[in-house]
Design an enzyme around this catalytic site. Structure first.
Site, PDB file in Angstrom:
ATOM      1  N   HIS A  40      51.399 142.047  48.556  1.00 46.31           N
ATOM      2  CA  HIS A  40      49.954 141.841  48.420  1.00 46.31           C
ATOM      3  C   HIS A  40      49.207 143.151  48.581  1.00 46.31           C
ATOM      4  O   HIS A  40      48.416 143.326  49.505  1.00 46.31           O
ATOM      5  CB  HIS A  40      49.457 140.842  49.479  1.00 46.31           C
ATOM      6  CG  HIS A  40      49.732 139.435  49.109  1.00 46.31           C
ATOM      7  ND1 HIS A  40      50.062 138.475  50.021  1.00 46.31           N
ATOM      8  CD2 HIS A  40      49.748 138.817  47.910  1.00 46.31           C
ATOM      9  CE1 HIS A  40      50.279 137.341  49.397  1.00 46.31           C
ATOM     10  NE2 HIS A  40      50.103 137.525  48.118  1.00 46.31           N
ATOM     11  N   HIS A  73      59.119 137.176  50.602  1.00 42.98           N
ATOM     12  CA  HIS A  73      58.722 135.796  50.937  1.00 42.98           C
ATOM     13  C   HIS A  73      59.820 134.773  50.655  1.00 42.98           C
ATOM     14  O   HIS A  73      59.783 133.670  51.176  1.00 42.98           O
ATOM     15  CB  HIS A  73      57.547 135.352  50.056  1.00 42.98           C
ATOM     16  CG  HIS A  73      56.276 136.066  50.312  1.00 42.98           C
ATOM     17  ND1 HIS A  73      55.802 136.285  51.568  1.00 42.98           N
ATOM     18  CD2 HIS A  73      55.348 136.571  49.461  1.00 42.98           C
ATOM     19  CE1 HIS A  73      54.635 136.915  51.475  1.00 42.98           C
ATOM     20  NE2 HIS A  73      54.347 137.106  50.212  1.00 42.98           N
ATOM     21  N   GLU A 125      55.722 131.795  50.826  1.00 46.98           N
ATOM     22  CA  GLU A 125      56.870 131.611  51.736  1.00 46.98           C
ATOM     23  C   GLU A 125      57.123 130.115  51.966  1.00 46.98           C
ATOM     24  O   GLU A 125      58.272 129.653  51.957  1.00 46.98           O
ATOM     25  CB  GLU A 125      56.600 132.312  53.074  1.00 46.98           C
ATOM     26  CG  GLU A 125      57.771 132.196  54.032  1.00 46.98           C
ATOM     27  CD  GLU A 125      57.442 132.673  55.436  1.00 46.98           C
ATOM     28  OE1 GLU A 125      56.933 133.795  55.588  1.00 46.98           O
ATOM     29  OE2 GLU A 125      57.695 131.908  56.387  1.00 46.98           O
ATOM     30  N   CYS A 191      57.722 134.913  63.266  1.00 47.18           N
ATOM     31  CA  CYS A 191      58.216 136.287  63.403  1.00 47.18           C
ATOM     32  C   CYS A 191      57.255 137.069  64.300  1.00 47.18           C
ATOM     33  O   CYS A 191      56.038 136.960  64.149  1.00 47.18           O
ATOM     34  CB  CYS A 191      58.297 136.913  62.016  1.00 47.18           C
ATOM     35  SG  CYS A 191      58.531 138.666  62.072  1.00 47.18           S
ATOM     36  N   SER A 219      45.065 139.986  51.464  1.00 45.82           N
ATOM     37  CA  SER A 219      46.159 139.851  52.433  1.00 45.82           C
ATOM     38  C   SER A 219      45.628 139.147  53.681  1.00 45.82           C
ATOM     39  O   SER A 219      44.723 139.639  54.356  1.00 45.82           O
ATOM     40  CB  SER A 219      46.701 141.252  52.751  1.00 45.82           C
ATOM     41  OG  SER A 219      47.207 141.283  54.053  1.00 45.82           O
ATOM     42  N   SER A 220      46.195 137.976  53.980  1.00 44.63           N
ATOM     43  CA  SER A 220      45.648 137.199  55.104  1.00 44.63           C
ATOM     44  C   SER A 220      45.924 137.881  56.442  1.00 44.63           C
ATOM     45  O   SER A 220      45.111 137.816  57.353  1.00 44.63           O
ATOM     46  CB  SER A 220      46.177 135.766  55.084  1.00 44.63           C
ATOM     47  OG  SER A 220      47.561 135.784  55.237  1.00 44.63           O
TER      48      SER A 220
HETATM   49  S1  SF4 Z   1      59.758 140.855  59.284  1.00 42.48           S
HETATM   50 FE1  SF4 Z   1      58.563 139.034  59.770  1.00 42.48          FE
HETATM   51  S2  SF4 Z   1      56.546 139.351  58.860  1.00 42.48           S
HETATM   52 FE2  SF4 Z   1      57.960 140.808  57.930  1.00 42.48          FE
HETATM   53  S3  SF4 Z   1      58.700 139.804  56.079  1.00 42.48           S
HETATM   54 FE3  SF4 Z   1      60.157 139.328  57.699  1.00 42.48          FE
HETATM   55  S4  SF4 Z   1      59.451 137.402  58.523  1.00 42.48           S
HETATM   56 FE4  SF4 Z   1      57.774 138.226  57.343  1.00 42.48          FE
END
Ligand code: SF4
Length: 278
Positions: A40, A73, A125, A191, A219-220
């Protein structure tokens, strides 16, 4: 003008890994398609497109036998099957944390569990995650959704979360689900990268005179950083250094800088250098 950068800002591990894999692939083979914008961030997408990346929305737009990048994603199972049928070479940059969610969803779906995803049904995602249980997950974005979605308490349920959702919201939702459903398993798949960036931005906003948040308008996670910083100091949201209002910025002495998870280092460095030169 003095600048201080947030301890954690910009690309997270998963995005950094994905962008590197995509770049390496472009270096060796310029003829590659990406299913959806690779990131994004307009400027980063343009840089990759100049190198030969072609962005398409659906796999049908990719000719047979070509190369296709799956972004961080991730995507649903059907995309892999379609790619296989079209003999497309897949460069899979799905973040390993997202892959783990796919595995949980597939395993429990195959065992007959109902899948519940806490997240935004429109986010790529979540669309990808839902694609590992035949698109039949119950997707909860807000507490109100718990009243409108019908649950069958005679069935077993398993819960996963979109990696970037807010932990407080997740906790509120699972506590209600736990009361509602008798046989339910929870997997906190959030995450920490997002949370760490938010905490880091908050800390920095308390030390500086104003904040500059660098990141894509759509980008949220960038928008969330802007809101967090605005709680403490005046905050400017920019995509590149060209968006900076220099006159406004000159009212401050110590400028804090942070960036969304989809902002490349070279854009952040550009902004830092520019502000330092004022
Ligand atoms: S590290 Fe975390 S925020 Fe980054 S792409 Fe992977 S899941 Fe998403």
């Amino acid at each position: 003008m003095n600048v201080k950068i947030a301890k954690e800002a910009g690309f997270c591990f998963g995005v950094k890994r994905a962008m590197k894999m995509a770049w390496n692939e472009l270096e060796t083979n310029g003829d590659i398609y990406a299913l959806g914008p690779i990131i994004h961030n307009k400027q980063a997408v343009s840089k990759y497109e100049e190198k030969g990346l072609k962005t398409v929305e659906i796999i049908d737009s990719i000719p047979n036998f070509k190369n296709m990048i799956i972004r961080s994603h991730g995507v649903g199972e059907k995309v892999y099957k379609d790619a296989n049928e079209k003999q497309i070479n897949v460069v899979d940059t799905t973040c390993p944390y997202v892959k783990k969610i796919h595995r949980i969803v597939k395993t429990y779906h195959d065992k007959g569990y109902e899948i519940i995803v806490i997240g935004d049904s429109k986010h790529p995602e979540v669309i990808g995650i839902n694609g590992w249980c035949g698109d039949c997950a119950k997707i909860i974005k807000t507490l109100d959704d718990l009243d409108s979605i019908k649950f069958d308490n005679s069935k077993k349920h398993v819960v996963v979360a979109q990696t970037t959702i807010n932990l407080e919201l997740y906790n509120e939702i699972i506590s209600k689900l736990d009361k509602k459903l008798d046989n339910i398993r929870f997997n906190n798949t959030i995450c920490s990268a997002t949370k760490v960036r938010q905490l880091s931005a908050k800390e920095l906003s308390q030390e500086v005179d104003c904040m500059v948040v660098v990141g894509g308008k759509h980008s949220s996670n960038t928008q969330k950083l802007v809101n967090i910083c605005r709680e403490t100091v005046e905050t400017f949201a920019i995509e590149t250094k060209q968006d900076l209002n220099i006159d406004k910025l000159k009212e401050y002495q110590l400028i804090g800088i942070t960036a969304g998870a989809s902002t490349p280092d070279w854009i952040i460095e550009d902004v830092v250098e520019f502000i330092e030169s004022i």
